[in-house]
Design a protein around this motif. Structure first.
Motif, PDB file in Angstrom:
ATOM      1  N   UNK A 137       1.989  40.018   1.842  1.00  0.00           N
ATOM      2  CA  UNK A 137       1.182  39.255   0.888  1.00  0.00           C
ATOM      3  C   UNK A 137      -0.296  39.211   1.265  1.00  0.00           C
ATOM      4  N   UNK A 138      -0.597  39.084   2.553  1.00  0.00           N
ATOM      5  CA  UNK A 138      -1.983  38.969   3.002  1.00  0.00           C
ATOM      6  C   UNK A 138      -2.612  40.313   3.339  1.00  0.00           C
ATOM      7  N   UNK A 139      -1.888  41.392   3.032  1.00  0.00           N
ATOM      8  CA  UNK A 139      -2.403  42.752   3.272  1.00  0.00           C
ATOM      9  C   UNK A 139      -2.828  42.936   4.733  1.00  0.00           C
ATOM     10  N   UNK A 140      -1.979  42.453   5.648  1.00  0.00           N
ATOM     11  CA  UNK A 140      -2.262  42.537   7.077  1.00  0.00           C
ATOM     12  C   UNK A 140      -2.240  43.996   7.527  1.00  0.00           C
ATOM     13  N   UNK A 141      -3.250  44.400   8.292  1.00  0.00           N
ATOM     14  CA  UNK A 141      -3.335  45.766   8.806  1.00  0.00           C
ATOM     15  C   UNK A 141      -2.577  45.844  10.131  1.00  0.00           C
ATOM     16  N   UNK A 142      -1.345  46.326  10.070  1.00  0.00           N
ATOM     17  CA  UNK A 142      -0.505  46.445  11.262  1.00  0.00           C
ATOM     18  C   UNK A 142      -0.427  47.903  11.706  1.00  0.00           C
ATOM     19  N   UNK A 143      -0.572  48.124  12.984  1.00  0.00           N
ATOM     20  CA  UNK A 143      -0.474  49.459  13.555  1.00  0.00           C
ATOM     21  C   UNK A 143       0.941  49.675  14.071  1.00  0.00           C
ATOM     22  N   UNK A 144       1.669  50.604  13.476  1.00  0.00           N
ATOM     23  CA  UNK A 144       3.055  50.854  13.852  1.00  0.00           C
ATOM     24  C   UNK A 144       3.184  51.816  15.025  1.00  0.00           C
ATOM     25  N   UNK A 145       2.234  52.721  15.162  1.00  0.00           N
ATOM     26  CA  UNK A 145       2.342  53.739  16.216  1.00  0.00           C
ATOM     27  C   UNK A 145       0.978  54.373  16.465  1.00  0.00           C
ATOM     28  N   UNK A 146       0.730  54.730  17.695  1.00  0.00           N
ATOM     29  CA  UNK A 146      -0.497  55.435  18.060  1.00  0.00           C
ATOM     30  C   UNK A 146      -0.172  56.503  19.096  1.00  0.00           C
ATOM     31  N   UNK A 147      -0.688  57.693  18.900  1.00  0.00           N
ATOM     32  CA  UNK A 147      -0.579  58.733  19.927  1.00  0.00           C
ATOM     33  C   UNK A 147      -1.866  59.553  19.926  1.00  0.00           C
ATOM     34  N   UNK A 148      -1.973  60.444  20.902  1.00  0.00           N
ATOM     35  CA  UNK A 148      -3.233  61.170  21.118  1.00  0.00           C
ATOM     36  C   UNK A 148      -2.958  62.660  21.192  1.00  0.00           C
TER      37      UNK A 148
END
Length: 831
Positions: A792-803
């Motif tokens: 509802x609040x359009x939260x920016x969640x990071x599910x995964x990060x790699x390089x």
């Protein structure tokens, strides 16, 4: 001479009998009865005109003669003093004697019901019931017996025939906690969770009863990337879950490459989640089992529904074929062929992240992108008789993505088509036989097929790459159940499974082809006893399963235990334990497998570099339930051995590692819920400490990729008549990740990483809301409208990060974002 007299007498009697059996005008019979008995008949001429009838038996009493005429004329006779009134009516009468099919003893006080009337059987099992129409279906009920449904035309209306009822075998599976999280979600004595979709209320963010989305709301269940195809049960990977649809094992769980479930809830009556203490007749699924069961009831009337939301259109029909047979059909299809909704766009943006659709080379652009999904299901139910039941199940599922890759080469525009197809097919036969009130057997045969195929056209390299991953499995299971007495039952059985996995890679420039087919067969014998104390305070399910895998020459013995003790009216104690194994797992060879959209390939254990996965788990739980309060806490320890680095989805220094190891998870699941009249609020919390152990890796002991140390959910629902609304907060610790060493990120063309999974992403937060309203369109038609907003609040969640290292030998960070604000609207008509 004597013979001649005998023949004459015999012919005379036969001729007289033929005369007596000949139908005559009804008025003649009435005049005949008036001459023999002191009664007069009153009627309208048009009531009996053209009615022909047999004479009643010659020695019949007046009452018997009237009963005979009622049966053969379908007229109504009312005796009042010396007069008999005859009227024309649509009312009929049905009579019979109810008896136990085993003992042949009469059944008293049974309820016999038609559409507009009901009756009860007497001490002799006799009943008489009024029927308005001959097309009606009669329902007979009695506590301790299976319900009998039979059309009027199948009863013996000439005489009061005998009808046999089959005793209901007592099921030891009982509900210990109802409305565990929301309406329709119950906890059973064996500590599994049962979701009854016919009673299901509402959960935050859900307006359709998506089976796997609902399961994901329970404590101890998470999803590493928000998808239903990556459900993690107590820290396990998604391939450690056993999915069964009416006993058919499924290797695909999601549409939209994992964002919604493939299982149509209109075809599913209930779902059961088991995290520990699994029954011995189930194999595979070292982390958990999700069973979907369809209704066993054969409906008398046609039922159906049509529904649409911002993703798909679906239809369902339950079609009676006869009184003991019905056909259920369901179909669902994506709407993208017609128009693209905000929900579709949000979902599609989510699946194309970090894929070739989004990150093709600079010289190539993608066009004509088309995506579609559908599923169809069919069930045929046939109640052969009171003792024999047959069922046929069919399910087909498909997801297809097609797009064109375009480039300009040597001044010429080139275009080549790429595609990705993921589909499944399942078929099952089920036959159940009740031999006696104490003994029954059930035979299940199924075939399941899964296929993932990608054709990748690389214009720049003038290359076509084909990738395929296929699973074909056949299973046979025979269960026997013996009810020793009201407290004890014994389950014995045998299961055979043959699993074939095919992997195919084919490249035309340079020419390369690799085709690998592997087959494993598994035999399983099992025995289990169930005990439920007389006052239902103690419940024990204990058994052992013996497995043999001939190709690997491996024997595996698996004890299972589920114990529940009611300490007092408010407290329950549970102890669970199990050993399990599985021979299939999923691997990720390269990040760009199947365009980077669906990277998992199924594989078989081979006892060399891919071991058989084996698990051990034990848990202890305590529940308190009083005055609308429910408090439930459960601690557990779980060890899973035989996992491989390829199956864990590493994207750090171990992305190319090829070794096996194990993980250990210590955890605690907690739920507190309070129910008011129309209001329900709950808080669930999960703590988990989950560590890998890979002896061959330099950094051999570290947090797993699925370790959510802390997770919390706060939810509320409110119901007012047919209006329901629900909102909820989801929060959990960030996923473990591995970052490059600051200031020395790249050395010698490779990335210098810190210790594996020594960092974490930011915490995940999401608020959802949903609402539904049901109303009557007509007497037999209902409508349901719903609306929801995910995040509802359009939260920016990071599910995964790699390089990774980019084309300029620099460090590039790739992140995968969660779904943003995603609305959905649904409308359904049920009739």
């Amino acid at each position: 001479m004597n013979k001649l007299i005998f023949v004459i007498v015999f012919l005379s009697l036969s001729l007289n009998a033929q005369v007596q059996q000949k139908k005559v005008p009804f008025v003649e019979v009435l005049e005949y009865l008036e001459s023999k008995h002191p009664y007069q008949f009153n009627y309208l001429f048009q009531t009996i005109d053209e009615v022909l009838v047999f004479y009643p038996p010659e020695k019949s009493s007046f009452e018997d003669a009237i009963a005979f005429l009622e049966k053969h004329t379908e007229l109504n006779f009312s005796i009042l003093n010396d007069f008999v009134s005859i009227t024309n009516t649509d009312t009929f009468f049905l009579c019979g004697y109810l008896k136990d099919i085993e003992t042949k003893s009469p059944i008293a006080f049974a309820t016999i019901q038609s559409k507009n009337a009901s009756a009860s059987s007497d001490k002799n099992g006799y009943f008489k019931l009024e029927i308005k129409k001959k097309k009606e279906t009669i329902i007979i009920r009695h506590l301790g017996y299976k319900r009998l449904k039979r059309a009027f035309r199948f009863f013996n209306t000439e005489t009061c025939g005998t009808i046999y009822l089959v005793p209901e075998v007592v099921k030891l599976q009982q509900v210990v906690l109802s409305n565990y999280l929301a309406e329709g979600i119950n906890k059973l004595y064996n500590s599994s969770f049962q979701i009854n979709f016919s009673e299901f209320g509402i959960l935050p963010g859900l307006i359709e009863t998506d089976i796997l989305q609902t399961v994901r709301a329970l404590p101890g269940i998470h999803s590493v990337d928000e998808t239903v195809s990556n459900i993690n049960i107590r820290g396990g990977s998604n391939d450690e879950n056993l999915l069964l649809w009416d006993g058919i094992k499924m290797y695909q769980s999601g549409h939209f490459f994992g964002l919604i479930s493939i299982f149509n809830p209109k075809m599913t009556d209930k779902a059961i989640l088991t995290k520990n203490g699994t029954s011995v007749h189930h194999s595979d699924g070292v982390s958990g089992t999700i069973e979907m069961h369809s209704s066993e009831d054969i409906n008398d009337d046609f039922k159906g529904s049509i529904g649409v939301n911002f993703l798909n259109l679906d239809v369902f029909a339950d079609i009676p074929i006869s009184t003991n047979s019905s056909l259920q059909i369901s179909a669902r299809k994506g709407l993208s062929d017609f128009f693209k909704t905000p929900t579709y766009n949000s979902y599609f943006d989510r699946i194309q992240q970090d894929s070739e659709l989004e990150m093709n080379t600079e010289d190539v652009n993608n066009s004509n992108i088309e995506f579609d999904f559908y599923d169809t299901g069919l069930r045929w139910l046939y109640q052969i008789d009171e003792k024999n039941q047959f069922r046929l199940n069919l399910l087909t599922v498909s997801n297809e993505l097609i797009f064109d890759e375009n480039a300009t080469l040597n001044g010429i525009d080139e275009s080549r088509r790429s595609s990705l197809v993921q589909n499944s097919f399942g078929a099952g036969l089920f036959y159940k036989r009740i031999w006696t009130t104490k003994f029954e057997t059930a035979l299940q045969i199924y075939e399941t097929d899964y296929k993932l195929k990608a054709i990748n056209a690389n214009i720049i390299l003038n290359q076509r790459a084909l990738q395929e991953n296929k699973v074909s499995e056949t299973g046979v299971k025979l269960n026997t159940t013996y009810k020793v007495n009201e407290q004890f039952s014994l389950l014995n059985g045998y299961q055979f499974i043959e699993t074939q996995v095919t992997n195919f890679d084919d490249v035309d420039n340079p020419v390369f082809s690799l085709y690998v087919v592997e087959v494993l067969r598994t035999h399983g014998l099992y025995s289990q006893i169930k005990f439920l104390s007389e006052h239902k305070k103690s419940s024990i399910t204990a058994g052992i399963r013996a497995n043999y895998i001939p190709k690997l020459n491996k024997y595996i013995f698996e004890p299972r235990l589920s114990f529940n003790q009611k300490i007092n009216p408010y407290f329950n104690l549970e102890i669970l334990g199990e050993f399990k194994h599985q021979i299939t797992s999923q691997i990720i060879n390269f990040q760009n497998d199947f365009f980077g959209i669906e990277k998992h390939r199924w594989q078989l254990s081979n006892n060399t570099n891919i071991p058989v996965i084996q698990s051990k788990q034990v848990s202890l739980g305590l529940q308190y339930n009083r005055n609308g309060w429910l408090i439930n806490g459960e601690g557990y320890f779980k060890k899973v051995a035989g996992i491989t680095t390829q199956s864990q989805g590493f994207q750090n220094q171990y992305v190319l590692a090829r070794t096996d190891g194990d993980y250990k998870a210590f955890g605690f699941d907690f739920l507190a819920r309070k129910q008011f009249d129309s209001f329900n609020i709950w808080l669930s919390y999960t703590y988990m400490d989950n560590y890998y152990n890979f002896e061959m890796l330099q950094n051999n002991n570290f947090h797993t990729n699925f370790d959510f140390t802390n997770a919390l959910t706060l939810g509320t629902t409110y119901s007012l008549n047919d209006f329901k609304i629900s909102t909820g907060l989801n929060w959990h610790s960030g996923k473990p990740t591995t970052r490059p060493i600051s200031g020395n990120e790249i050395s010698g063309g490779t990335i210098n990483y810190e210790s594996a999974n020594s960092s974490r992403l930011k915490d995940y937060t999401r608020i959802d809301i949903s609402s539904t309203y049901q109303f009557d369109v007509s007497k037999n038609t209902k409508a349901n409208i719903g609306a929801s907003i995910w995040n509802l609040l359009n939260q920016k969640n990071n599910l995964n990060t790699y390089y990774r290292i980019d084309n300029n030998d620099g460090l590039e960070q790739v992140s995968q974002a969660s779904l943003g604000i995603t609305p959905n609207v649904s409308f359904r008509i049920s009739f």
